[in-house]
Design a protein around this motif. Structure first.
Motif, PDB file in Angstrom:
ATOM      1  N   ASN A   9       0.832  -1.204   0.000  1.00  0.00           N
ATOM      2  CA  ASN A   9       0.000   0.000   0.000  1.00  0.00           C
ATOM      3  C   ASN A   9       0.871   1.260   0.000  1.00  0.00           C
ATOM      4  O   ASN A   9       2.058   1.204   0.287  1.00  0.00           O
ATOM      5  N   LYS A  10       0.259   2.381  -0.329  1.00  0.00           N
ATOM      6  CA  LYS A  10       0.912   3.699  -0.378  1.00  0.00           C
ATOM      7  C   LYS A  10       1.989   3.750  -1.470  1.00  0.00           C
ATOM      8  O   LYS A  10       3.059   4.336  -1.282  1.00  0.00           O
TER       9      LYS A  10
ATOM     10  N   ASP B  17       1.993   5.411  -4.030  1.00  0.00           N
ATOM     11  CA  ASP B  17       2.187   6.788  -4.495  1.00  0.00           C
ATOM     12  C   ASP B  17       3.262   7.516  -3.688  1.00  0.00           C
ATOM     13  O   ASP B  17       3.711   8.593  -4.078  1.00  0.00           O
TER      14      ASP B  17
ATOM     15  N   SER C  98      -2.786   2.019  -3.971  1.00  0.00           N
ATOM     16  CA  SER C  98      -2.874   3.209  -3.132  1.00  0.00           C
ATOM     17  C   SER C  98      -4.286   3.234  -2.582  1.00  0.00           C
ATOM     18  O   SER C  98      -5.237   3.526  -3.314  1.00  0.00           O
TER      19      SER C  98
ATOM     20  N   ASN D 257      -6.087   6.822  -3.017  1.00  0.00           N
ATOM     21  CA  ASN D 257      -6.690   7.276  -4.277  1.00  0.00           C
ATOM     22  C   ASN D 257      -7.310   6.150  -5.108  1.00  0.00           C
ATOM     23  O   ASN D 257      -7.878   6.397  -6.176  1.00  0.00           O
TER      24      ASN D 257
ATOM     25  N   ASP E 129      -5.860   3.516  -6.648  1.00  0.00           N
ATOM     26  CA  ASP E 129      -5.050   2.843  -7.670  1.00  0.00           C
ATOM     27  C   ASP E 129      -4.855   1.364  -7.324  1.00  0.00           C
ATOM     28  O   ASP E 129      -4.417   1.024  -6.222  1.00  0.00           O
TER      29      ASP E 129
END
Length: 299
Positions: A125-126, A128, A155, A158, A160
């Protein structure tokens, strides 16, 4: 004429270290807010179930408390709840903060995963906030430690990569009838959701001043003839100085917390809410079996 595909239904447990973004991810997958999200660590305490329909599959997502090294009875109950949720699931999703990388807590979780037989997927995760090279290296290291059925890079903030994750999980659910009506979105008592809403507002308003040792209980829920609801809640803290922080100068902090919680509850329930908050000092509430049970945890 080809027959329709069979229905599927099962449980997908979301586990991971604290602040991996599990609650944000479950809210994104569900398409609505079901779990408390805060910058404070260890905000998810009880197992929260979100019910999602994806094609012919019904996925019951179980957002578990973050797994960490417990230091007190509340911590132990939270970690036990997390592993219990994983053991009962059809699929386990290990969520890792790609920015933080592979910490000692993550390694310990992966090691314990290896002892179980439940299929598991890795969710970085994360993405971005992380570099591509770090993502690929982290994925390779974790897959070397444990045999994951799939690896996803998402993500949660957002969205993604989350559609692919949800679609894959839908196909991993066992064949069988749905456990819940199509329009049911959560399997959590409304009293608990209401308490979680208020607890989130406390963290939003007092995240710098108030320590982690606070909890909220819905003491009473009264349905009124005009369609509105009266909700009485108690905020438990461990010391008198914490009670003063929650109240604020002239009661301003508690009024603001109550206003924010009431507005969100009215939007959720789609009716008028009369919310009354009380603050009580109860030393060592985090070791009190009655308090733990009220939070949905086994003492």
């Amino acid at each position: 004429m080809l027959s329709e595909a069979p229905t599927r239904c099962g449980f997908a447990a979301i586990i991971g270290a604290t602040n991996a973004g599990k609650s944000t991810l479950i809210n994104q997958l569900a398409g609505y807010k079901v779990a408390i999200v805060s910058h404070k660590v260890q905000t998810t305490r009880a197992r929260i179930r979100a019910i999602v329909v994806e094609g012919r599959s019904q996925i019951i997502f179980v957002d578990t408390p973050g797994i960490f090294r417990p230091r007190r009875r509340l911590d132990e109950a939270m970690v036990e709840a997390a592993w219990s949720g994983a053991l009962e699931a059809d699929v386990v999703m290990l969520v890792v903060d790609a920015r933080a990388g592979i910490t000692e807590d993550v390694e310990a979780i992966v090691k314990n995963l290896g002892e179980g037989k439940t299929p598991s997927v890795l969710v970085l995760n994360k993405i971005d906030l992380a570099k591509r090279e770090a993502l690929l290296e982290g994925a390779a290291r974790l897959n070397a430690l444990h045999e994951f059925a799939e690896t996803f890079m998402v993500s949660a903030l957002n969205g993604d990569g989350t559609n692919r994750l949800k679609g894959t999980l839908a196909l991993m659910m066992p064949e069988g009838p749905w456990l819940y009506p199509e329009d049911q979105i959560a399997d959590v008592p409304m009293r608990l959701i209401a308490a979680e809403v208020t607890r989130e507002k406390i963290y939003e308003r007092l995240h710098q001043e108030l320590p982690y040792q606070s909890t909220v209980e819905t003491e009473s829920w009264e349905e009124r003839a005009d369609g509105s609801v009266r909700i009485d809640q108690v905020i438990f803290v461990e010391r008198e100085n914490q009670r003063k922080i929650v109240l604020g100068k002239g009661g301003q902090a508690i009024k603001e917390i109550g206003r924010r919680a009431r507005e969100e509850l009215e939007a959720t329930l789609e009716r008028k809410v009369h919310l009354f908050l009380f603050v009580k000092v109860r030393e060592n509430w985090a070791s009190d079996p009655e308090r733990l049970r009220a939070m949905g945890l086994e003492p």
